[in-house]
Write a protein that holds these residues in place. Structure first.
Motif, PDB file in Angstrom:
ATOM      1  N   LEU A  37      56.180  36.481  36.194  1.00 42.04           N
ATOM      2  CA  LEU A  37      54.969  36.742  35.415  1.00 42.04           C
ATOM      3  C   LEU A  37      53.725  36.238  36.136  1.00 42.04           C
ATOM      4  O   LEU A  37      52.709  36.926  36.202  1.00 42.04           O
ATOM      5  N   ALA A  38      53.812  35.047  36.718  1.00 37.81           N
ATOM      6  CA  ALA A  38      52.656  34.479  37.429  1.00 37.81           C
ATOM      7  C   ALA A  38      52.209  35.391  38.566  1.00 37.81           C
ATOM      8  O   ALA A  38      51.004  35.558  38.794  1.00 37.81           O
ATOM      9  N   ASP A  39      53.158  35.990  39.283  1.00 36.38           N
ATOM     10  CA  ASP A  39      52.799  36.891  40.381  1.00 36.38           C
ATOM     11  C   ASP A  39      52.085  38.137  39.866  1.00 36.38           C
ATOM     12  O   ASP A  39      51.107  38.589  40.461  1.00 36.38           O
ATOM     13  N   LEU A  40      52.580  38.705  38.763  1.00 35.34           N
ATOM     14  CA  LEU A  40      51.915  39.890  38.204  1.00 35.34           C
ATOM     15  C   LEU A  40      50.488  39.567  37.769  1.00 35.34           C
ATOM     16  O   LEU A  40      49.568  40.355  37.994  1.00 35.34           O
ATOM     17  N   VAL A  41      50.304  38.410  37.166  1.00 36.30           N
ATOM     18  CA  VAL A  41      48.960  38.011  36.718  1.00 36.30           C
ATOM     19  C   VAL A  41      48.051  37.796  37.918  1.00 36.30           C
ATOM     20  O   VAL A  41      46.901  38.246  37.924  1.00 36.30           O
ATOM     21  N   VAL A  42      48.557  37.153  38.968  1.00 39.40           N
ATOM     22  CA  VAL A  42      47.744  36.929  40.168  1.00 39.40           C
ATOM     23  C   VAL A  42      47.359  38.259  40.811  1.00 39.40           C
ATOM     24  O   VAL A  42      46.208  38.451  41.216  1.00 39.40           O
ATOM     25  N   ILE A  43      48.302  39.187  40.887  1.00 39.00           N
ATOM     26  CA  ILE A  43      48.016  40.504  41.459  1.00 39.00           C
ATOM     27  C   ILE A  43      46.910  41.191  40.659  1.00 39.00           C
ATOM     28  O   ILE A  43      45.948  41.725  41.227  1.00 39.00           O
ATOM     29  N   ALA A  44      47.029  41.159  39.330  1.00 39.96           N
ATOM     30  CA  ALA A  44      46.018  41.793  38.470  1.00 39.96           C
ATOM     31  C   ALA A  44      44.652  41.134  38.659  1.00 39.96           C
ATOM     32  O   ALA A  44      43.629  41.824  38.768  1.00 39.96           O
ATOM     33  N   LEU A  45      44.629  39.818  38.696  1.00 40.58           N
ATOM     34  CA  LEU A  45      43.352  39.114  38.860  1.00 40.58           C
ATOM     35  C   LEU A  45      42.732  39.374  40.229  1.00 40.58           C
ATOM     36  O   LEU A  45      41.513  39.532  40.347  1.00 40.58           O
ATOM     37  N   LYS A  46      43.560  39.412  41.272  1.00 33.82           N
ATOM     38  CA  LYS A  46      43.034  39.696  42.615  1.00 33.82           C
ATOM     39  C   LYS A  46      42.459  41.107  42.689  1.00 33.82           C
ATOM     40  O   LYS A  46      41.428  41.336  43.329  1.00 33.82           O
ATOM     41  N   ARG A  47      43.114  42.064  42.045  1.00 29.47           N
ATOM     42  CA  ARG A  47      42.587  43.432  42.031  1.00 29.47           C
ATOM     43  C   ARG A  47      41.275  43.496  41.266  1.00 29.47           C
ATOM     44  O   ARG A  47      40.338  44.182  41.671  1.00 29.47           O
ATOM     45  N   TYR A  48      41.190  42.789  40.154  1.00 26.56           N
ATOM     46  CA  TYR A  48      39.942  42.749  39.388  1.00 26.56           C
ATOM     47  C   TYR A  48      38.832  42.113  40.225  1.00 26.56           C
ATOM     48  O   TYR A  48      37.718  42.627  40.294  1.00 26.56           O
ATOM     49  N   ARG A  49      39.162  41.001  40.868  1.00 26.15           N
ATOM     50  CA  ARG A  49      38.166  40.310  41.700  1.00 26.15           C
ATOM     51  C   ARG A  49      37.685  41.212  42.825  1.00 26.15           C
ATOM     52  O   ARG A  49      36.488  41.260  43.134  1.00 26.15           O
ATOM     53  N   SER A  50      38.592  41.966  43.421  1.00 26.30           N
ATOM     54  CA  SER A  50      38.236  42.880  44.499  1.00 26.30           C
ATOM     55  C   SER A  50      37.294  43.978  44.014  1.00 26.30           C
ATOM     56  O   SER A  50      36.344  44.350  44.701  1.00 26.30           O
ATOM     57  N   SER A  51      37.555  44.471  42.815  1.00 23.22           N
ATOM     58  CA  SER A  51      36.721  45.542  42.252  1.00 23.22           C
ATOM     59  C   SER A  51      35.349  45.040  41.813  1.00 23.22           C
ATOM     60  O   SER A  51      34.417  45.825  41.698  1.00 23.22           O
TER      61      SER A  51
END
Length: 64
Positions: A37-51
């Motif tokens: 779960l932590a990895d999925l959340v980090v991936i989502a947050l990194k994509r949001y930060r990138s956008s």
């Protein structure tokens, strides 16, 4: 994505309240993908930060 390693380096805890439906969706995604779960959340947050990198305004270094 599955072979990428998330959460490397120094970690810091983040405790937030999130809509129940979002959490349940991420729990289903965890089971389907096999990713923590932590990895999925980090991936989502990194994509949001990138956008939204324009919102990540870093303070200017002061001249000494």
């Amino acid at each position: 994505m599955k072979n990428q390693i998330q959460n490397q380096g120094e970690l810091k805890e983040l405790n937030v309240k999130i809509e129940k439906g979002v959490i349940e969706s991420f729990e289903r995604m965890t089971k389907a993908s096999g990713l923590p779960l932590a990895d999925l959340v980090v991936i989502a947050l990194k994509r949001y930060r990138s956008s939204h990198s324009d919102w990540d305004v870093k303070p200017l270094k002061s001249d000494k």
